[in-house]
Design a protein around this motif. Structure first.
Motif, PDB file in Angstrom:
ATOM      1  N   PHE A   3     -11.465 -59.887  11.302  1.00  0.00           N
ATOM      2  CA  PHE A   3     -10.223 -59.448  11.930  1.00  0.00           C
ATOM      3  C   PHE A   3      -9.613 -58.288  11.155  1.00  0.00           C
ATOM      4  O   PHE A   3      -9.179 -57.293  11.727  1.00  0.00           O
ATOM      5  N   TYR A   4      -9.614 -58.401   9.836  1.00  0.00           N
ATOM      6  CA  TYR A   4      -8.982 -57.376   9.011  1.00  0.00           C
ATOM      7  C   TYR A   4      -9.692 -56.034   9.155  1.00  0.00           C
ATOM      8  O   TYR A   4      -9.072 -54.999   9.352  1.00  0.00           O
ATOM      9  N   THR A   5     -10.999 -56.062   9.094  1.00  0.00           N
ATOM     10  CA  THR A   5     -11.758 -54.817   9.069  1.00  0.00           C
ATOM     11  C   THR A   5     -11.900 -54.196  10.455  1.00  0.00           C
ATOM     12  O   THR A   5     -11.820 -52.984  10.615  1.00  0.00           O
ATOM     13  N   ASP A   6     -12.117 -55.056  11.452  1.00  0.00           N
ATOM     14  CA  ASP A   6     -12.538 -54.528  12.749  1.00  0.00           C
ATOM     15  C   ASP A   6     -11.496 -54.605  13.851  1.00  0.00           C
ATOM     16  O   ASP A   6     -11.691 -54.011  14.914  1.00  0.00           O
ATOM     17  N   VAL A   7     -10.432 -55.359  13.671  1.00  0.00           N
ATOM     18  CA  VAL A   7      -9.498 -55.542  14.790  1.00  0.00           C
ATOM     19  C   VAL A   7      -8.089 -55.070  14.455  1.00  0.00           C
ATOM     20  O   VAL A   7      -7.511 -54.257  15.175  1.00  0.00           O
ATOM     21  N   LYS A 217      -5.614 -59.122   2.198  1.00  0.00           N
ATOM     22  CA  LYS A 217      -6.930 -59.287   2.828  1.00  0.00           C
ATOM     23  C   LYS A 217      -7.497 -60.688   2.568  1.00  0.00           C
ATOM     24  O   LYS A 217      -8.019 -61.336   3.488  1.00  0.00           O
ATOM     25  N   ASN A 218      -7.386 -61.156   1.341  1.00  0.00           N
ATOM     26  CA  ASN A 218      -7.853 -62.510   1.033  1.00  0.00           C
ATOM     27  C   ASN A 218      -7.233 -63.534   1.963  1.00  0.00           C
ATOM     28  O   ASN A 218      -7.867 -64.515   2.352  1.00  0.00           O
ATOM     29  N   ARG A 219      -5.960 -63.298   2.260  1.00  0.00           N
ATOM     30  CA  ARG A 219      -5.223 -64.259   3.072  1.00  0.00           C
ATOM     31  C   ARG A 219      -5.728 -64.217   4.514  1.00  0.00           C
ATOM     32  O   ARG A 219      -6.057 -65.232   5.112  1.00  0.00           O
ATOM     33  N   ILE A 220      -5.809 -63.022   5.052  1.00  0.00           N
ATOM     34  CA  ILE A 220      -6.178 -62.893   6.467  1.00  0.00           C
ATOM     35  C   ILE A 220      -7.640 -63.289   6.688  1.00  0.00           C
ATOM     36  O   ILE A 220      -7.987 -63.865   7.728  1.00  0.00           O
ATOM     37  N   ASP A 221      -8.483 -63.006   5.686  1.00  0.00           N
ATOM     38  CA  ASP A 221      -9.908 -63.354   5.792  1.00  0.00           C
ATOM     39  C   ASP A 221     -10.145 -64.867   5.795  1.00  0.00           C
ATOM     40  O   ASP A 221     -11.231 -65.326   6.178  1.00  0.00           O
ATOM     41  N   SER A 222      -9.156 -65.638   5.334  1.00  0.00           N
ATOM     42  CA  SER A 222      -9.327 -67.095   5.300  1.00  0.00           C
ATOM     43  C   SER A 222      -9.746 -67.630   6.668  1.00  0.00           C
ATOM     44  O   SER A 222     -10.591 -68.524   6.770  1.00  0.00           O
ATOM     45  N   HIS A 223      -9.150 -67.073   7.715  1.00  0.00           N
ATOM     46  CA  HIS A 223      -9.444 -67.600   9.057  1.00  0.00           C
ATOM     47  C   HIS A 223     -10.883 -67.292   9.477  1.00  0.00           C
ATOM     48  O   HIS A 223     -11.540 -68.115  10.118  1.00  0.00           O
ATOM     49  N   ALA A 255      -3.132 -60.377  18.655  1.00  0.00           N
ATOM     50  CA  ALA A 255      -4.473 -59.854  18.358  1.00  0.00           C
ATOM     51  C   ALA A 255      -5.274 -60.871  17.550  1.00  0.00           C
ATOM     52  O   ALA A 255      -6.460 -61.114  17.809  1.00  0.00           O
ATOM     53  N   HIS A 256      -4.601 -61.484  16.585  1.00  0.00           N
ATOM     54  CA  HIS A 256      -5.284 -62.434  15.710  1.00  0.00           C
ATOM     55  C   HIS A 256      -5.741 -63.675  16.493  1.00  0.00           C
ATOM     56  O   HIS A 256      -6.889 -64.117  16.371  1.00  0.00           O
ATOM     57  N   ALA A 257      -4.830 -64.209  17.306  1.00  0.00           N
ATOM     58  CA  ALA A 257      -5.183 -65.410  18.093  1.00  0.00           C
ATOM     59  C   ALA A 257      -6.325 -65.115  19.060  1.00  0.00           C
ATOM     60  O   ALA A 257      -7.280 -65.900  19.173  1.00  0.00           O
ATOM     61  N   LYS A 258      -6.242 -63.976  19.756  1.00  0.00           N
ATOM     62  CA  LYS A 258      -7.289 -63.650  20.739  1.00  0.00           C
ATOM     63  C   LYS A 258      -8.628 -63.393  20.046  1.00  0.00           C
ATOM     64  O   LYS A 258      -9.694 -63.771  20.550  1.00  0.00           O
TER      65      LYS A 258
END
Lengths: 396, 396
Positions: A3-7, A217-223, A255-258
């Motif tokens: 999500f972080y890198t591509d969305v 990033k560490n946080r968002i990548d958790s998902h 965006a994150h949920a979708k």
């Protein structure tokens, strides 16, 4: 792909949103593309021609179409209020010397589970802790939370949640080791991003230096990691008020949920706590009620397959107002061991708690009232008229 | 009343020792007074007229009179090699960047217990960790160790040990919460004082600052607290070589053991690891074999009701030499998860281990050879000819 890198790209979403010239509030379609959905949500949220009332009506209709009259219920158990975070707004922040630190023994965990199961008729429970900086403390916390999740599942809870900071694969492995493969769909990871704006995030979460939480990033990548481990239930969120551009949060959440739903996620929860302007001030919020309601309605409309959450941080009145838009209601106290002091009311002592709650009714009271006075059913709560069949008192 | 405040006093012991003009090696009496016993031990250890050979013979006789032909056996399981300590001599020290840090999942704990129980026929097991500085990490470690102790007891181990740094009452409470009251006599706390000289202790353990371990009193007081909590089994110890005056350590160990036995202790173990002059140097020790043997013989003679321990830090030859003086033999590896790699030999990889071992035979091999070739029985080890009766393979 992550999500972080591509969305995640607010500039792109704003550009897409600028091209949207019509919103059809009567639509029954679900937009799956994260960018298009985020742009749609941003466009709706910022469009003054769409009244919040109309948006609420549309959100209710779509929520009901996708989630019926069901609202998921769960109750949080704080395992500890120790934390290495330095987040300015939080009572648990490391440098808050006035907070009395607490830590749950295994008996405290069991007693709270028993009370919530037998007396409150809950079948959904969340475990919360702080977030820690060094490898040992992160590993040890994962071990204890894994233990607690397993106890809850063994006790008979149907859905279990944890909100313990960001998680990397090595810590997820420790937790997963406590969970039987066939139970993985019953475990939700709650990692609230606080804000989808990385600059503001860094400014806010790393006030004094080296907190692990300061890494956006560490946080968002958790998902992404949670999905890859075979888990399917996620809670994401924004701490409303950190970012003055609330639209950016609406876009980020959608965006994150979708995105997660396009990978392996089966359920995504939206958590929407609000920042107080300063610690200790009572009920003033940086994002006002009307703005919060509009955020909730926008999320319910654009992502009715997901579940907007509300907690007892908010008043009973506000809970009632948005009830038809909610996918999840989670009443509880942030006090460690807080359910054992008084069976009639939840405690609310800021000497030991992360934040103040606005509604101190017991979870059972809240849920019974919802079921008695509205058309909604609470999932993972044993309704009054089902107790005879399901057994009033569990045998432990 | 505490050992630190009311008993430990080397000057007093030296004065008392100076007044002792005759040692009767044929005595059958047990000296209970900590000061008198310590003075007697010091006087014996330093008396050149008493040969080590004569002392060994006397120690053997007294050890046999009090502990019969029994030697307690147990095996260590390292749960993690993370540590906040800064002890110069230790591979696990916080600032040792070349050590690969490891942490046990619950499966790893169970698999090692199963292997030691079923394949090695052990009924005694110890859990080891580092020591941590902040309240959360100390609490969390106590929780995990309490969990592991309980798993071991539930698995069928008869005696369980933990060696996890000093412990204060708040952390003992967490551990005790995992242990049924009727099982408390089966749990031993191992807190090796390293040296009974406070000045040397502080110089050695607090090389770089704020390690919790740097507090001498906190460490020594752990044993008083353990007694007050209702536990009765203690391992004390000296890291031989930290203090050049080995006699001070002999006096400290004896005074400490006699003091604990005068409170509520039922068993006191003496741990006597030896310091290497520098990390990475093979088998050189600051205290030579002959001095170590003399320490062991002195302890066995003056405190035959206690149990001198030996581990696989020492060679098989030295183990054999002092076997008749030992109350406890604990073969094992300091590698996290170390028993699962090779069923024939214990691993010995300094990239992940606290120290190098001198004897890599499996515990079962060691104990079977002792029982086959000597008059000694290993307690908490199922002997070959008892396996049929007790069930060769446990059912788990």
């Amino acid at each position: 792909m992550s999500f972080y890198t591509d969305v995640l790209n607010y500039e792109k979403v704003k550009t897409l949103a600028a091209d949207i010239d019509h919103i059809d509030l009567s639509t029954t379609k679900i937009i799956k593309d994260p960018d298009v959905a985020a742009a749609t949500a941003l466009s709706i949220y910022n469009n003054n021609d769409i009244s919040t009332e109309a948006l609420i009506e549309a959100g209710k209709r779509r929520k009901k179409a996708y989630r019926k009259n069901n609202i998921i219920g769960f109750v949080p158990i704080y395992l500890t209020n120790h934390c290495d975070g330095e987040c300015k707004m939080c009572g648990m922040r490391k440098n808050n010397d006035s907070l009395v630190r607490q830590f749950s023994t295994p008996s405290m965990i069991d007693e709270q589970l028993k009370f919530l199961y037998e007396q409150q008729h809950m079948r959904g429970v969340a475990f919360l802790t702080g977030e820690y900086n060094d490898g040992f403390a992160r590993s040890a916390n994962a071990f204890i939370v894994g233990y607690a999740l397993r106890r809850a599942l063994d006790f008979g809870f149907k859905t279990v949640y944890m909100n313990i900071g960001s998680l990397q694969p090595e810590y997820m492995e420790i937790i997963a080791d406590f969970i039987k493969p066939e139970d993985r769909h019953r475990v939700a990871m709650c990692v609230n991003q606080e804000t989808y704006n990385e600059t503001m995030y860094t400014r806010f979460m790393a006030q004094e230096g080296d907190a692990f939480k300061a890494n956006f990033k560490n946080r968002i990548d958790s998902h992404d990691s949670w999905s890859k481990m075979g888990f399917v239930s996620h809670q994401i969120g924004s701490l409303l008020g950190v970012n003055k551009d609330v639209g950016e949060e609406v876009a980020g959440l959608i965006a994150h949920a979708k995105y997660l739903m396009s990978t392996t996620a089966k359920t995504v929860f939206f958590s929407l706590p609000r920042l107080n302007p300063a610690l200790g001030t009572s009920n003033k919020k940086l994002v006002q009620d009307d703005a919060l309601v509009r955020v909730i309605a926008t999320l319910a409309f654009v992502a009715p397959e997901s579940a907007v959450m509300m907690t007892t941080r908010e008043t009973r009145e506000l809970q009632d107002q948005v009830m038809p838009l909610l996918g999840c209601l989670a009443p509880g106290t942030p006090e460690v061991g807080g359910y054992l002091n008084d069976p009639e009311m939840m405690p609310n002592n800021e000497k030991v708690a992360q934040f103040r709650i606005s509604d101190t009714r017991m979870p059972r009271d809240t849920f019974e009232r919802v079921e008695a006075n509205t058309e909604f059913n609470i999932l993972d709560f044993v309704s009054e008229n089902n107790r005879a069949e399901t057994g009033l008192v569990a045998n432990h």
